[in-house]
Design an enzyme around this catalytic site. Structure first.
Site, short mmCIF file in Angstrom:
data_model
loop_
_atom_site.label_atom_id
_atom_site.label_comp_id
_atom_site.label_asym_id
_atom_site.label_seq_id
_atom_site.Cartn_x
_atom_site.Cartn_y
_atom_site.Cartn_z
N GLY A 117 156.49 31.89 43.36
CA GLY A 117 156.11 32.65 42.17
C GLY A 117 154.94 33.59 42.44
O GLY A 117 154.99 34.77 42.08
N ASP A 163 152.41 24.48 59.24
CA ASP A 163 151.58 23.47 58.56
C ASP A 163 150.17 24.03 58.46
O ASP A 163 149.44 24.10 59.45
CB ASP A 163 151.58 22.17 59.36
N CYS A 198 145.90 24.37 40.50
CA CYS A 198 146.24 24.11 39.09
C CYS A 198 145.69 22.75 38.69
O CYS A 198 146.32 21.99 37.96
CB CYS A 198 147.75 24.21 38.84
#
Length: 283
Positions: free
Chosen positions: A104, A150, A221
């Site tokens: 996104g 990674d 978040c």
């Protein structure tokens, strides 16, 4: 203990309310067409948090699904959209998104540069990068290049390779409890120390590939100070070549540290934290 009883109660109450449906246009989307299609069946409100975003009020899901399938809009929380704006990538720049899946923010960065920046999208899982690739294709984006890596380990790029680097770090997700209520039953106290250690490692490795005078954005978040302010303070102590660019984030969301923070009970968005670092110009 961190935000006080009244704020905590308001935060908890907001987490029991449904999250608003927010979206942005893609490169394929035309504002007039999308507005007409959705306004015919419901109501749209322009975001008060981030430019170019809308909230869909009482819009039938069929209309949204049609536009999503056509690659003309992308459902994304308003605070999540703010991250790409804060990164501020420009056409012609080289951008590295260290934890890109599901894509996104990666595709939003590409859209804001009109697909004129070279974007390397990293993730540890190849199948998740296929999601990023497919999303970019659906939105008409051609300059996103997935790379399996990674980010907790040394990166396969030379020092100072990128103009802008985004670390949207793996986190507890406590700013998204409205959308993911299972988080509150899954988390245990020990998770925060483990996540903080991972975030520190990713940020340290990502900082190496930022060019002189280039910018590094750290975002989560999560509403937890352990995953945000404490990680930032530790990073700054270990990397004096980076400074915080407070003016890069909107003043209304600015924290004392110079980052930005949003809350479900204040802005109606997910709980996000983001901060911009700039590398000094010294060799």
């Amino acid at each position: 203990a961190e935000i006080g009883e009244q704020e905590t109660e308001a935060f908890a109450q907001a987490n029991n309310e449904p999250a608003p449906i927010s979206f942005r246009l893609t490169l394929k989307g035309r504002e007039e067409e999308v507005w007409r299609r959705l306004q015919d069946d419901g109501r749209l409100e322009a975001s008060k948090i981030v430019p170019g975003a809308w909230r869909a009020i009482e819009v039938p899901s069929a209309a949204l699904r049609e536009l999503i399938a056509a690659g003309k809009i992308y459902l994304q929380d308003e605070a999540s959209q703010l991250v790409a704006h804060v990164l501020g990538a420009q056409a012609g720049e080289r951008v590295f998104d260290a934890c890109a899946a599901p894509g996104g923010k990666t595709t939003h960065i590409a859209s804001l540069t009109r697909d004129l920046a070279l974007i390397i999208a990293g993730d540890v899982h190849a199948h998740r990068l296929r999601t990023v690739r497919d999303l970019a294709h659906r939105q008409g984006i051609s300059r996103v290049h997935p790379v399996v890596l990674d980010a907790e380990k040394s990166l396969p790029f030379g020092d100072e390779s990128f103009d802008r680097v985004l670390v949207d770090a793996p986190c507890s997700g406590t700013g998204t409890l409205r959308r993911n209520p299972e988080i509150r039953y899954r988390l245990v106290p020990g998770d925060f120390a483990e996540l903080r250690a991972r975030q520190r490692r990713i940020l340290a490795h990502a900082s190496r590939v930022v060019r002189r005078k280039g910018r590094l954005v750290y975002s989560t978040c999560s509403v937890e100070f352990e995953e945000n302010e404490e990680v930032v303070n530790e990073f700054l102590r270990a990397h004096p070549e980076f400074t915080v660019v407070a003016e890069a984030v909107p003043a209304r969301f600015r924290t004392p540290l110079g980052g930005a923070r949003t809350w479900p009970h204040r802005e109606g968005s997910d709980g996000f934290f983001m901060i911009v670092f700039e590398r000094d110009g010294n060799p």
